[in-house]
Design a protein around this motif. Structure first.
Motif, short mmCIF file in Angstrom:
data_model
loop_
_atom_site.label_atom_id
_atom_site.label_comp_id
_atom_site.label_asym_id
_atom_site.label_seq_id
_atom_site.Cartn_x
_atom_site.Cartn_y
_atom_site.Cartn_z
N ALA A 1 2.14 -13.96 -14.95
CA ALA A 1 2.88 -12.16 -14.92
C ALA A 1 3.68 -12.17 -13.60
O ALA A 1 3.87 -12.85 -12.99
N VAL A 2 4.19 -10.99 -13.84
CA VAL A 2 4.69 -10.31 -12.27
C VAL A 2 3.47 -10.16 -11.36
O VAL A 2 2.62 -8.79 -11.85
N TYR A 3 3.96 -10.08 -9.86
CA TYR A 3 3.12 -9.56 -9.21
C TYR A 3 3.26 -8.83 -8.17
O TYR A 3 4.39 -9.08 -7.94
N TYR A 4 3.20 -8.14 -8.32
CA TYR A 4 3.17 -6.77 -7.31
C TYR A 4 2.36 -6.07 -6.31
O TYR A 4 1.04 -6.24 -6.33
N CYS A 5 2.81 -6.25 -5.26
CA CYS A 5 2.20 -4.89 -3.95
C CYS A 5 2.27 -4.44 -3.75
O CYS A 5 3.53 -3.83 -4.11
N ALA A 6 1.47 -3.19 -3.46
CA ALA A 6 1.70 -2.24 -3.32
C ALA A 6 0.90 -1.48 -1.68
O ALA A 6 -0.23 -2.35 -1.57
N ALA A 7 0.82 -0.47 -0.74
CA ALA A 7 0.26 0.38 -0.18
C ALA A 7 -0.10 1.73 -0.76
O ALA A 7 0.81 2.00 -1.27
N SER A 8 -1.82 1.79 -0.56
CA SER A 8 -2.39 3.30 -0.60
C SER A 8 -3.01 3.81 1.03
O SER A 8 -3.09 3.17 1.83
N GLY A 9 -2.95 4.75 1.07
CA GLY A 9 -3.25 5.76 2.14
C GLY A 9 -4.42 6.11 1.77
O GLY A 9 -5.27 6.23 2.57
N LEU A 10 -5.66 5.23 0.76
CA LEU A 10 -6.43 6.05 -0.36
C LEU A 10 -7.69 4.63 0.30
O LEU A 10 -7.25 3.46 -0.02
N PRO A 11 -8.83 4.95 1.62
CA PRO A 11 -9.37 3.83 1.62
C PRO A 11 -10.04 3.29 -0.12
O PRO A 11 -9.80 3.74 -1.34
N HIS A 12 -10.85 1.45 -0.46
CA HIS A 12 -10.27 1.13 -1.83
C HIS A 12 -9.96 1.60 -2.91
O HIS A 12 -10.87 1.72 -3.96
N ALA A 13 -8.62 1.88 -2.57
CA ALA A 13 -8.02 1.73 -4.02
C ALA A 13 -7.76 0.94 -4.96
O ALA A 13 -7.26 0.09 -4.57
N HIS A 14 -7.91 1.20 -6.05
CA HIS A 14 -8.34 0.11 -7.15
C HIS A 14 -6.95 0.35 -8.71
O HIS A 14 -6.59 -0.08 -9.07
N GLU A 15 -6.43 1.79 -8.49
CA GLU A 15 -5.79 2.81 -8.58
C GLU A 15 -4.70 2.39 -9.10
O GLU A 15 -4.16 2.71 -8.05
N LEU A 16 -3.24 2.00 -10.21
CA LEU A 16 -1.96 2.69 -9.95
C LEU A 16 -1.61 3.72 -9.26
O LEU A 16 -0.91 3.58 -8.58
N SER A 17 -2.54 4.52 -9.89
CA SER A 17 -2.11 5.79 -9.13
C SER A 17 -1.87 6.78 -7.48
O SER A 17 -2.11 6.89 -7.01
N GLU A 18 -3.26 5.65 -7.38
CA GLU A 18 -3.84 5.24 -6.16
C GLU A 18 -2.47 5.36 -4.86
O GLU A 18 -2.97 5.10 -3.89
N TYR A 19 -1.66 4.13 -5.57
CA TYR A 19 -1.08 3.62 -4.55
C TYR A 19 0.68 3.95 -4.19
O TYR A 19 1.39 4.66 -5.76
N HIS A 20 1.52 4.40 -3.38
CA HIS A 20 2.69 4.79 -3.60
C HIS A 20 4.11 4.59 -2.87
O HIS A 20 5.33 4.74 -3.55
N SER A 21 3.64 3.15 -2.27
CA SER A 21 5.00 2.41 -2.42
C SER A 21 4.91 1.07 -3.05
O SER A 21 3.48 0.27 -3.11
N TRP A 22 5.56 0.50 -3.36
CA TRP A 22 5.38 -1.42 -4.41
C TRP A 22 6.97 -1.90 -4.28
O TRP A 22 7.74 -1.47 -3.72
N GLY A 23 6.20 -2.78 -4.18
CA GLY A 23 7.82 -4.25 -4.33
C GLY A 23 8.38 -4.00 -5.88
O GLY A 23 7.45 -3.67 -6.38
N GLN A 24 9.01 -4.86 -5.49
CA GLN A 24 9.82 -5.55 -6.69
C GLN A 24 9.44 -5.78 -7.15
O GLN A 24 9.74 -6.78 -8.61
N GLY A 25 7.80 -7.15 -7.05
CA GLY A 25 7.38 -8.01 -7.45
C GLY A 25 8.05 -9.75 -7.61
O GLY A 25 8.72 -9.52 -7.88
N THR A 26 7.07 -10.74 -8.07
CA THR A 26 7.21 -11.68 -8.09
C THR A 26 6.79 -12.82 -9.41
O THR A 26 5.37 -12.77 -9.53
N GLN A 27 7.56 -13.47 -9.58
CA GLN A 27 6.60 -13.85 -11.13
C GLN A 27 5.90 -15.58 -10.79
O GLN A 27 6.28 -16.36 -9.74
N VAL A 28 5.04 -15.79 -11.58
CA VAL A 28 4.41 -16.70 -11.48
C VAL A 28 3.66 -16.95 -12.72
O VAL A 28 3.51 -16.09 -13.96
#
Length: 123
Positions: free
Chosen positions: A92-119
């Motif tokens: 898959a393409v793996y993305y990291c992301a940042a969230s201002g919410l604790p326990h965040a695990h839903e896409l909608s809870e993350y506000h900043s995303w990287g461009q991804g790295t292919q694995v």
């Protein structure tokens, strides 16, 4: 907002290990929950792992528990994903992301995303 750049992806054989890194810019990195997500071809982006701002709490998708380890180094503004015993279905393409919410695990809870790295894991 924070800018994120992933690295460390590549082509490996099944059973191998990889460590992904995500470098962040911005002084507020240490206040964010950081997460890793992945998206395989033709599939929706899915949660892989997340780590609290202090590193004291970690969350994993059930399919990755025991194989993947998330960690962070706030001094280096970097979050890592150690992946062991890789399987072809981890491709898959793996993305990291940042969230201002604790326990965040839903896409909608993350506000900043990287461009991804292919694995890619070959059988």
């Amino acid at each position: 907002q924070v800018q994120l750049v992933e690295s460390g992806g590549g082509l490996v054989q099944a059973g191998a290990s990889l460590r992904l890194s995500c470098a962040a810019s911005g002084r507020t990195f240490s206040s964010y929950t950081m997460g890793w997500f992945r998206q395989a071809p033709g599939k929706e982006r899915e949660f892989v792992a997340a780590i609290s701002w202090s590193g004291g709490s970690k969350y994993y998708a059930d399919s990755e528990k025991g194989r993947f380890t998330i960690s962070r180094d706030n001094a280096k503004r970097t979050v890592y994903l150690q992946m062991n015993s890789l399987k072809p279905e981890d491709t898959a393409v793996y993305y990291c992301a940042a969230s201002g919410l604790p326990h965040a695990h839903e896409l909608s809870e993350y506000h900043s995303w990287g461009q991804g790295t292919q694995v890619t894991v070959s059988s």
